[in-house]
Design an enzyme around this catalytic site. Structure first.
Site, PDB file in Angstrom:
ATOM      1  N   ASP A 190       2.528  41.634  18.309  1.00  0.00           N
ATOM      2  CA  ASP A 190       2.419  43.089  18.404  1.00  0.00           C
ATOM      3  C   ASP A 190       2.578  43.491  19.865  1.00  0.00           C
ATOM      4  OD1 ASP A 190      -0.035  42.797  19.676  1.00  0.00           O
ATOM      5  OD2 ASP A 190      -1.215  43.799  18.126  1.00  0.00           O
ATOM      6  N   VAL A 191       2.409  44.774  20.154  1.00  0.00           N
ATOM      7  CA  VAL A 191       2.715  45.255  21.505  1.00  0.00           C
ATOM      8  C   VAL A 191       1.743  44.723  22.546  1.00  0.00           C
ATOM      9  CG1 VAL A 191       3.869  47.355  20.725  1.00  0.00           C
ATOM     10  CG2 VAL A 191       1.395  47.387  21.106  1.00  0.00           C
ATOM     11  N   PHE A 206      11.752  43.910   6.996  1.00  0.00           N
ATOM     12  CA  PHE A 206      11.056  44.715   5.987  1.00  0.00           C
ATOM     13  C   PHE A 206      10.806  46.144   6.448  1.00  0.00           C
ATOM     14  CE2 PHE A 206       7.424  42.672   8.199  1.00  0.00           C
ATOM     15  CZ  PHE A 206       6.602  43.759   8.436  1.00  0.00           C
ATOM     16  N   CYS A 266       1.759  44.070  -1.840  1.00  0.00           N
ATOM     17  CA  CYS A 266       3.128  43.990  -2.379  1.00  0.00           C
ATOM     18  C   CYS A 266       4.175  43.500  -1.385  1.00  0.00           C
ATOM     19  CB  CYS A 266       3.558  45.355  -2.902  1.00  0.00           C
ATOM     20  SG  CYS A 266       2.523  45.984  -4.209  1.00  0.00           S
ATOM     21  N   SER A 305       0.503  44.932  11.571  1.00  0.00           N
ATOM     22  CA  SER A 305      -0.235  46.000  10.898  1.00  0.00           C
ATOM     23  C   SER A 305      -1.184  45.395   9.880  1.00  0.00           C
ATOM     24  CB  SER A 305       0.730  46.957  10.200  1.00  0.00           C
ATOM     25  OG  SER A 305       1.361  46.305   9.106  1.00  0.00           O
TER      26      SER A 305
END
Length: 320
Positions: A208-209, A274, A150, A186
């Site tokens: 990302d990290v 988001f 979604c 993610s």
């Protein structure tokens, strides 16, 4: 920029889908004794964001003619059993789970417990495999459309609304020439979003990290699906370089303390957040031409759209 950028609210984007959704629900009711499709939501945590999402989902779905049943599971160890029961209940058309529940690999397992025929969130492994391989249908006849997760789908629809997609190009190539950066990798949102955008022709920097990667379909879109290239370990210099090269900056860092540096934003870029917290500073519109501060209402619209697609897929499967 000579003048500040514009703020675009998610509600304005969601409105463009509401009439279509309501009309489809009304058609469904004509053959189902006046009742709309039934969406069941499972809440097995005390997360305020999850509770808010559940409230939004109920309010929006019921306002559009769906039936909604929030099932609160007091003991999370019984959640799997409750999902399996809903899988086998023919009166249930769609199922969603408000994560996190256990907050680990067990949550990933629970995502797969929801049967794909009722998975409105598009988290089933079949849907993910199709997404990553740029496969858009579940069958060889191209009748049963695959379901997309979604939030990534919502961001795609926001970009379409903002005319970042070029409708003069063939479907599947409409982001050709665009560069995007996604601050989140993610498995629920960031990685599938990067894949979706790259499969539509964009060059995507995925952050990302640990490191920064580049998702593309190769030179002149020669590949059928995206390819991933490691650009190096995360550093502020590399982040700044990639961001200043990007036409679109998309953030999803779930921390109130995180703010994306405004000086890293390319003049005239589109900025979309988001995360449930503000990832951009108040001066973002000094650089951005368009700023979308939240995506939640579009996400819920896509969830309901997915549910109608699942209902349609079930009906088409019965016709075979």
């Amino acid at each position: 920029m000579s003048k500040p950028g514009r703020t675009i609210l998610a509600s304005k984007v969601a409105e463009t889908f509401n009439t279509e959704i309501i009309n489809n629900v009304e058609e469904y009711k004509k053959t189902h004794n006046g009742q709309g499709p039934l969406l069941v939501g499972f809440l097995a945590n005390n997360d305020p964001a999850a509770k808010m999402y559940a409230t939004w989902t109920q309010k929006t779905s019921e306002s559009m003619g769906f039936r909604y049943d929030l099932r609160v599971i007091e003991d999370k160890d019984f959640l799997e059993e409750a999902i399996i029961q809903a899988n086998g209940d023919d009166s249930v058309n769609g199922i969603m789970v408000y994560f996190p529940v256990f907050g680990n690999a067990q949550d990933q397992y629970l995502q797969q417990v929801v049967c794909k025929e009722k998975d409105v969130e598009g988290l089933n492994h079949v849907y993910y495999q199709n997404l990553y391989h740029n496969v858009r249908y579940l069958d060889k006849e191209n009748r049963l459309k695959s379901i997309l997760p979604c939030t990534p789908l919502a961001i795609v629809k926001i970009l379409e609304f903002l005319k970042i997609y070029n409708n003069l190009l063939p479907e599947g190539n409409r982001l050709y020439g665009k560069k995007c950066i996604v601050i989140n990798r993610s498995e629920i949102v960031g990685r599938p979003l990067a894949a979706l955008l790259a499969n539509d022709g964009a060059t995507v920097y995925s952050v990302d990290v640990n490191n920064i990667q580049k998702f593309t379909r190769g030179e002149s879109l020669k590949l059928n699906k995206h390819h991933v290239e490691d650009l190096g370990e995360y550093s502020e210099d590399l982040l700044k370089k990639c961001s200043l090269d990007s036409d679109v900056v998309i953030t999803g860092v779930p921390s109130e303390n995180y703010k994306f540096p405004t000086e890293y934003i390319k003049e005239g870029a589109v900025c979309i957040n988001f995360a449930c917290t503000k990832n951009f500073s108040d001066d973002v519109k000094e650089k951005a031409s368009l700023y979308v501060p939240m995506t939640g209402k579009v996400t819920i619209a896509m969830l309901l759209r997915n549910m109608l697609r699942l209902v349609r897929n079930v009906e088409l499967s019965k016709e075979k």
